[in-house]
Design an enzyme around this catalytic site. Structure first.
Site, PDB file in Angstrom:
ATOM      1  N   ALA A 197       0.899  -1.182   0.000  1.00  0.00           N
ATOM      2  CA  ALA A 197       0.000   0.000   0.000  1.00  0.00           C
ATOM      3  C   ALA A 197       0.926   1.217   0.000  1.00  0.00           C
ATOM      4  O   ALA A 197       1.220   1.792   1.039  1.00  0.00           O
ATOM      5  CB  ALA A 197      -0.902  -0.036   1.222  1.00  0.00           C
ATOM      6  N   ALA A 198       1.374   1.613  -1.184  1.00  0.00           N
ATOM      7  CA  ALA A 198       2.598   2.419  -1.286  1.00  0.00           C
ATOM      8  C   ALA A 198       2.384   3.915  -1.476  1.00  0.00           C
ATOM      9  O   ALA A 198       3.301   4.701  -1.226  1.00  0.00           O
ATOM     10  CB  ALA A 198       3.448   1.890  -2.448  1.00  0.00           C
ATOM     11  N   PRO A 214       1.443   7.844  -1.142  1.00  0.00           N
ATOM     12  CA  PRO A 214       2.121   8.526  -2.249  1.00  0.00           C
ATOM     13  C   PRO A 214       3.623   8.263  -2.368  1.00  0.00           C
ATOM     14  O   PRO A 214       4.312   8.996  -3.075  1.00  0.00           O
ATOM     15  CB  PRO A 214       1.879   9.999  -1.932  1.00  0.00           C
ATOM     16  CG  PRO A 214       1.883  10.048  -0.431  1.00  0.00           C
ATOM     17  CD  PRO A 214       1.250   8.754   0.023  1.00  0.00           C
ATOM     18  N   SER A 263       6.170   7.874   0.097  1.00  0.00           N
ATOM     19  CA  SER A 263       7.195   8.346   1.041  1.00  0.00           C
ATOM     20  C   SER A 263       8.135   7.198   1.413  1.00  0.00           C
ATOM     21  O   SER A 263       9.359   7.334   1.372  1.00  0.00           O
ATOM     22  CB  SER A 263       6.547   8.893   2.312  1.00  0.00           C
ATOM     23  OG  SER A 263       5.661   9.926   1.990  1.00  0.00           O
ATOM     24  N   LYS A 264       7.523   6.057   1.740  1.00  0.00           N
ATOM     25  CA  LYS A 264       8.357   4.941   2.199  1.00  0.00           C
ATOM     26  C   LYS A 264       8.981   4.203   1.015  1.00  0.00           C
ATOM     27  O   LYS A 264      10.074   3.655   1.138  1.00  0.00           O
ATOM     28  CB  LYS A 264       7.535   4.006   3.094  1.00  0.00           C
ATOM     29  CG  LYS A 264       7.041   4.732   4.340  1.00  0.00           C
ATOM     30  CD  LYS A 264       6.177   3.896   5.241  1.00  0.00           C
ATOM     31  CE  LYS A 264       5.536   4.738   6.322  1.00  0.00           C
ATOM     32  NZ  LYS A 264       4.477   5.657   5.839  1.00  0.00           N
ATOM     33  N   ASP A 271      -5.533  -4.579  -6.015  1.00  0.00           N
ATOM     34  CA  ASP A 271      -5.912  -4.779  -4.618  1.00  0.00           C
ATOM     35  C   ASP A 271      -4.771  -5.575  -3.973  1.00  0.00           C
ATOM     36  O   ASP A 271      -4.412  -6.664  -4.441  1.00  0.00           O
ATOM     37  CB  ASP A 271      -7.226  -5.575  -4.570  1.00  0.00           C
ATOM     38  CG  ASP A 271      -7.723  -5.756  -3.146  1.00  0.00           C
ATOM     39  OD1 ASP A 271      -6.905  -5.678  -2.217  1.00  0.00           O
ATOM     40  OD2 ASP A 271      -8.930  -5.971  -2.967  1.00  0.00           O
ATOM     41  N   ASP A 322       2.090  -0.910   4.893  1.00  0.00           N
ATOM     42  CA  ASP A 322       1.819   0.357   5.588  1.00  0.00           C
ATOM     43  C   ASP A 322       0.333   0.627   5.339  1.00  0.00           C
ATOM     44  O   ASP A 322      -0.042   1.321   4.401  1.00  0.00           O
ATOM     45  CB  ASP A 322       2.719   1.453   4.986  1.00  0.00           C
ATOM     46  CG  ASP A 322       2.633   2.756   5.758  1.00  0.00           C
ATOM     47  OD1 ASP A 322       2.580   2.704   6.995  1.00  0.00           O
ATOM     48  OD2 ASP A 322       2.620   3.824   5.121  1.00  0.00           O
ATOM     49  N   CYS A 350      -0.567   4.456  11.066  1.00  0.00           N
ATOM     50  CA  CYS A 350      -0.426   5.729  11.800  1.00  0.00           C
ATOM     51  C   CYS A 350      -1.672   5.921  12.643  1.00  0.00           C
ATOM     52  O   CYS A 350      -2.271   6.991  12.648  1.00  0.00           O
ATOM     53  CB  CYS A 350      -0.180   6.891  10.841  1.00  0.00           C
ATOM     54  SG  CYS A 350      -1.479   7.130   9.627  1.00  0.00           S
TER      55      CYS A 350
END
Ligand SMILES: C[S@@+](CC[C@H](N)C(=O)[O-])C[C@H]1O[C@@H](n2cnc3c(N)ncnc32)[C@H](O)[C@@H]1O
Length: 314
Positions: free
Chosen positions: A114-115, A117, A119-120, A165, A183, A236
């Site tokens: 689940a990448a 936008p 950041s990781k 998905d 994430d 988060c």
């Protein structure tokens, strides 16, 4: 302090004061604006090349994250040439922790389930020195556009972008990835410091909905791991239903999964919970870590490090 409580839903306070003993400090921190933090994009530049460009902002290094800095007045950060050139990436400090814990190596095959936008993803590409492969996946086309922009600006050359998905993709890539990052989409309680939107949208029903998707994603991520591979599950958010309960679900479906300790020098993290509102979690889950805003002046986060044993074949 009563005044501060009024700004949060009653149910939010009832739930979280059960396991946050310094609850008033927690609420105060949740209402304090976040410090601006950036990391140097080591794919493009060394700190000594970038720092002179940012001298007027007087950046201070973070003791717990290599190449990460905070600035007192962050307003001008997004307008800096260093940002446009992709020499720096503006990213909240706690959000940099999951990739550091996952520790992808140059040459690894990494699935970022689940990448967007990105950041990781871009942080992991830097950790891997642009070698190996990152499959950056997300369900949202709109958010993937942002990811593609970030991947380009940061000069990431080892990233393929995929829209699927994650629950389906993880299963398709069964037993093939060295590292997986999940994430997960979440109720984002930890980002209340950044945007009040998370507080306005808050509901226990929302938490239950996210928990269902997260259980699917964590299992799919685990299935994508090769034997001996490692996965980080992060959110988060504070809700145990989206954190400990999701890891407990994985352990129920895959009892052999190993929960490894999460550690980071100079950074305060609290052990995960072993029970929540009548549910008891396996004791290994205590090795997962909760990051609370009052401890390091960051967003709230949850981080679990999971390993697939060497002798598991599927
Ligand atoms: C917390 S955000 C990811 C943030 C990202 N890892 C980063 O560091 O920039 C969660 C993401 O999950 C995506 N998502 C939601 N459901 C999904 C699914 N079933 N499969 C894949 N991605 C999904 C959302 O579109 C959102 O971009």
């Amino acid at each position: 302090m009563k005044g501060v409580r009024k700004l949060f839903p009653e149910e939010f306070c009832r739930r979280y004061e059960q396991f946050i003993p310094d609850f008033d400090l927690f609420l105060e921190a949740m209402l304090t604006p976040l410090p601006k933090v950036f990391r140097i994009n080591t794919l493009k530049a060394e700190p000594e090349e970038v720092m002179p460009l940012l001298a007027e902002l007087d950046p201070e290094p973070l003791s717990y994250l290599r190449f990460a800095y905070t600035v007192k007045n962050g307003r001008g950060l997004g307008r800096q040439l260093a940002h446009f050139l992709g020499l720096i990436y503006i990213q909240e400090a706690a959000s940099m922790i999951p990739p550091v814990v996952l520790d992808p190596q140059p040459g690894d095959k990494v699935l970022d389930l689940a990448a967007a936008p990105g950041s990781k993803t871009t942080q992991m590409a830097a950790l891997m020195r642009n070698r190996g492969l990152i499959i950056a996946n997300d369900l949202s086309l709109e958010r993937l556009r942002g990811l593609i922009g970030n991947v380009d600006r940061m000069g990431c050359l080892n990233v393929v972008v995929c829209r699927a998905d994650g629950i389906v993709l993880g299963r398709k890539l069964a037993a093939s990835c060295d590292r997986v990052l999940v994430d997960a989409p979440c109720s984002s309680e930890g980002t209340i410091r950044k945007t009040e939107e998370a507080l306005r949208r808050w509901s226990v029903r929302g938490i239950a909905n996210f928990s269902r998707v997260q259980k699917g994603l964590i299992c799919a991520g685990y299935q994508a791991l090769r034997p001996g591979g490692q996965m980080v599950y992060s959110t988060c958010t504070i809700a145990p239903e989206e954190n400990e309960a999701v890891v407990a679900y994985l352990l129920k479906r895959f009892p052999e999964a190993e929960i490894l300790p999460v550690e980071l020098d100079n950074f305060v993290m609290r052990p995960a919970l072993t029970e929540w509102e009548g549910d008891t979690f396996p004791s290994a889950i205590r090795r997962c870590r909760r990051i609370l805003p009052q401890d390091n002046n960051t967003e709230a986060f949850f981080v679990a490090l999971i390993r697939k044993p060497d002798d598991v074949t599927s």
